[in-house]
Design a protein around this motif. Structure first.
Motif, PDB file in Angstrom:
ATOM      1  N   ILE A 154     -19.470   7.673 -19.684  1.00  0.00           N
ATOM      2  CA  ILE A 154     -19.151   6.912 -20.896  1.00  0.00           C
ATOM      3  C   ILE A 154     -20.267   7.063 -21.928  1.00  0.00           C
ATOM      4  N   ALA A 155     -21.521   6.970 -21.487  1.00  0.00           N
ATOM      5  CA  ALA A 155     -22.659   7.135 -22.394  1.00  0.00           C
ATOM      6  C   ALA A 155     -22.660   8.527 -23.020  1.00  0.00           C
ATOM      7  N   GLU A 175     -31.232  23.289 -34.195  1.00  0.00           N
ATOM      8  CA  GLU A 175     -31.513  24.670 -34.558  1.00  0.00           C
ATOM      9  C   GLU A 175     -30.198  25.428 -34.750  1.00  0.00           C
ATOM     10  N   ASN A 176     -30.106  26.140 -35.872  1.00  0.00           N
ATOM     11  CA  ASN A 176     -28.902  26.901 -36.229  1.00  0.00           C
ATOM     12  C   ASN A 176     -27.669  26.015 -36.372  1.00  0.00           C
ATOM     13  N   SER A 177     -27.897  24.700 -36.595  1.00  0.00           N
ATOM     14  CA  SER A 177     -26.802  23.728 -36.789  1.00  0.00           C
ATOM     15  C   SER A 177     -25.813  23.735 -35.624  1.00  0.00           C
ATOM     16  N   HIS A 178     -26.318  24.031 -34.433  1.00  0.00           N
ATOM     17  CA  HIS A 178     -25.455  24.120 -33.249  1.00  0.00           C
ATOM     18  C   HIS A 178     -25.887  23.080 -32.224  1.00  0.00           C
ATOM     19  N   ILE A 179     -24.937  22.211 -31.807  1.00  0.00           N
ATOM     20  CA  ILE A 179     -25.210  21.211 -30.770  1.00  0.00           C
ATOM     21  C   ILE A 179     -24.892  21.844 -29.419  1.00  0.00           C
ATOM     22  N   PRO A 180     -25.904  22.102 -28.591  1.00  0.00           N
ATOM     23  CA  PRO A 180     -25.654  22.824 -27.333  1.00  0.00           C
ATOM     24  C   PRO A 180     -25.030  21.946 -26.258  1.00  0.00           C
ATOM     25  N   LEU A 181     -24.278  22.569 -25.380  1.00  0.00           N
ATOM     26  CA  LEU A 181     -23.719  21.871 -24.221  1.00  0.00           C
ATOM     27  C   LEU A 181     -24.827  21.258 -23.371  1.00  0.00           C
ATOM     28  N   TYR A 182     -25.975  21.925 -23.349  1.00  0.00           N
ATOM     29  CA  TYR A 182     -27.122  21.451 -22.561  1.00  0.00           C
ATOM     30  C   TYR A 182     -27.530  20.039 -22.973  1.00  0.00           C
ATOM     31  N   ASN A 183     -27.360  19.712 -24.246  1.00  0.00           N
ATOM     32  CA  ASN A 183     -27.680  18.363 -24.724  1.00  0.00           C
ATOM     33  C   ASN A 183     -26.876  17.315 -23.964  1.00  0.00           C
ATOM     34  N   TYR A 184     -25.590  17.561 -23.787  1.00  0.00           N
ATOM     35  CA  TYR A 184     -24.721  16.596 -23.126  1.00  0.00           C
ATOM     36  C   TYR A 184     -24.979  16.540 -21.618  1.00  0.00           C
ATOM     37  N   ILE A 185     -25.365  17.688 -21.034  1.00  0.00           N
ATOM     38  CA  ILE A 185     -25.730  17.692 -19.613  1.00  0.00           C
ATOM     39  C   ILE A 185     -26.959  16.812 -19.396  1.00  0.00           C
ATOM     40  N   CYS A 186     -27.956  16.958 -20.285  1.00  0.00           N
ATOM     41  CA  CYS A 186     -29.157  16.124 -20.188  1.00  0.00           C
ATOM     42  C   CYS A 186     -28.826  14.650 -20.394  1.00  0.00           C
ATOM     43  N   TRP A 187     -27.937  14.373 -21.345  1.00  0.00           N
ATOM     44  CA  TRP A 187     -27.533  12.992 -21.602  1.00  0.00           C
ATOM     45  C   TRP A 187     -26.911  12.372 -20.352  1.00  0.00           C
ATOM     46  N   PHE A 188     -26.042  13.131 -19.686  1.00  0.00           N
ATOM     47  CA  PHE A 188     -25.391  12.614 -18.482  1.00  0.00           C
ATOM     48  C   PHE A 188     -26.417  12.359 -17.383  1.00  0.00           C
ATOM     49  N   MET A 189     -27.304  13.300 -17.153  1.00  0.00           N
ATOM     50  CA  MET A 189     -28.267  13.177 -16.069  1.00  0.00           C
ATOM     51  C   MET A 189     -29.239  12.024 -16.303  1.00  0.00           C
ATOM     52  N   ILE A 190     -29.768  11.925 -17.504  1.00  0.00           N
ATOM     53  CA  ILE A 190     -30.731  10.858 -17.807  1.00  0.00           C
ATOM     54  C   ILE A 190     -30.053   9.501 -17.799  1.00  0.00           C
ATOM     55  N   SER A 191     -28.832   9.435 -18.323  1.00  0.00           N
ATOM     56  CA  SER A 191     -28.080   8.170 -18.293  1.00  0.00           C
ATOM     57  C   SER A 191     -27.811   7.733 -16.853  1.00  0.00           C
ATOM     58  N   ALA A 192     -27.476   8.697 -15.989  1.00  0.00           N
ATOM     59  CA  ALA A 192     -27.216   8.386 -14.583  1.00  0.00           C
ATOM     60  C   ALA A 192     -28.476   7.857 -13.907  1.00  0.00           C
ATOM     61  N   ILE A 193     -29.618   8.461 -14.209  1.00  0.00           N
ATOM     62  CA  ILE A 193     -30.889   7.983 -13.646  1.00  0.00           C
ATOM     63  C   ILE A 193     -31.163   6.550 -14.097  1.00  0.00           C
ATOM     64  N   LEU A 194     -30.984   6.296 -15.388  1.00  0.00           N
ATOM     65  CA  LEU A 194     -31.233   4.951 -15.921  1.00  0.00           C
ATOM     66  C   LEU A 194     -30.274   3.926 -15.322  1.00  0.00           C
ATOM     67  N   LEU A 195     -29.007   4.295 -15.182  1.00  0.00           N
ATOM     68  CA  LEU A 195     -28.038   3.369 -14.604  1.00  0.00           C
ATOM     69  C   LEU A 195     -28.327   3.129 -13.121  1.00  0.00           C
ATOM     70  N   GLY A 196     -28.834   4.160 -12.439  1.00  0.00           N
ATOM     71  CA  GLY A 196     -29.242   3.969 -11.057  1.00  0.00           C
ATOM     72  C   GLY A 196     -30.372   2.953 -10.955  1.00  0.00           C
TER      73      GLY A 196
END
Length: 228
Positions: A154-155, A175-196
């Motif tokens: 959800i986050a 950079e290059n006005s492109h939002i990478p998929l890696y950004n969302y992978i990091c968001w999921f992982m860090i959010s999961a750690i925080l929720l844990g």
């Protein structure tokens, strides 16, 4: 005469959140004072944090403890991201969000707490509603995993909604006005750690306003995506 004061106190934070976000939406999209409303975003986010804190009637020490954890981890990961590109990707913050620490606005720490706490609260309330309505028995480990993974999803969805608007409003740039998929992978992982960590602290989810605030803010950014 019926005493409506308790209901007013219960719903007034939601009313205030709606008022600020509707006013901000109108101001950014339909008035010539767009820049003023954009630069007011830090104040609004801090007011939302204050409302979250005021409505956290129980287990306040655990709530404050999780705030400091989320703020610290959020800032640390963003500092690593901005200065190295190892997390999220290659991006930089603009001047809209206020004072910075090593290139990251301090407000971003509040934002991490806000999104993760509200996401966890929303999912917790949904699960608890299902348990009560259909008398479903969920073992503790399954419950924890559902909140951690579901809340992180959800986050991350919230960040997907937020990113295009943030770029348009010069909160940050990629950079290059492109939002990478890696950004969302990091968001999921860090959010999961925080929720844990949030679930480990326990008793930090008793805040019905948090769920309402999440929905209000998600709709706010969805509408800005449409109009901008």
């Amino acid at each position: 005469m019926i005493n409506t004061m308790p209901n007013f106190k219960k719903h007034s934070p939601i009313f205030l959140a709606l008022l600020f976000h509707i006013t901000g939406l109108i101001g950014i999209v339909f008035t010539p004072y767009k820049d003023w409303f954009i630069y007011s975003v830090p104040i609004v986010l801090l007011i939302m944090f204050l409302l979250l804190s005021i409505t956290q009637l129980k287990f306040f020490r655990a709530y404050i403890g999780f705030f400091f954890i989320a703020f610290t981890i959020g800032m640390a990961t963003e500092i690593i991201g901005v200065n190295t590109g190892l997390l999220f990707g290659n991006y930089q913050y603009g001047q809209v969000l206020g004072p910075k620490l090593y290139g990251v606005p301090l407000l971003i720490g509040f934002n991490w707490f806000n999104i993760v706490f509200c996401s966890g609260s929303l999912l917790t309330q949904c699960i608890d509603l299902i348990r009560r309505k259909w008398n479903v028995n969920i073992i503790a480990r399954t419950y924890t995993m559902a909140v951690v993974l579901g809340g992180a999803a959800i986050a991350t969805c919230f960040d997907i909604i937020l990113e295009p608007v943030a770029v348009k409003l010069n909160f940050w740039s990629w950079e290059n006005s492109h939002i990478p998929l890696y950004n969302y992978i990091c968001w999921f992982m860090i959010s999961a750690i925080l929720l844990g960590l949030k679930m480990y602290l326990k008793k930090t989810s008793v805040n019905t306003f948090a769920s309402s605030l999440f929905i209000i803010q998600a709709l706010f950014f969805l509408l800005l995506n449409y109009f901008l």
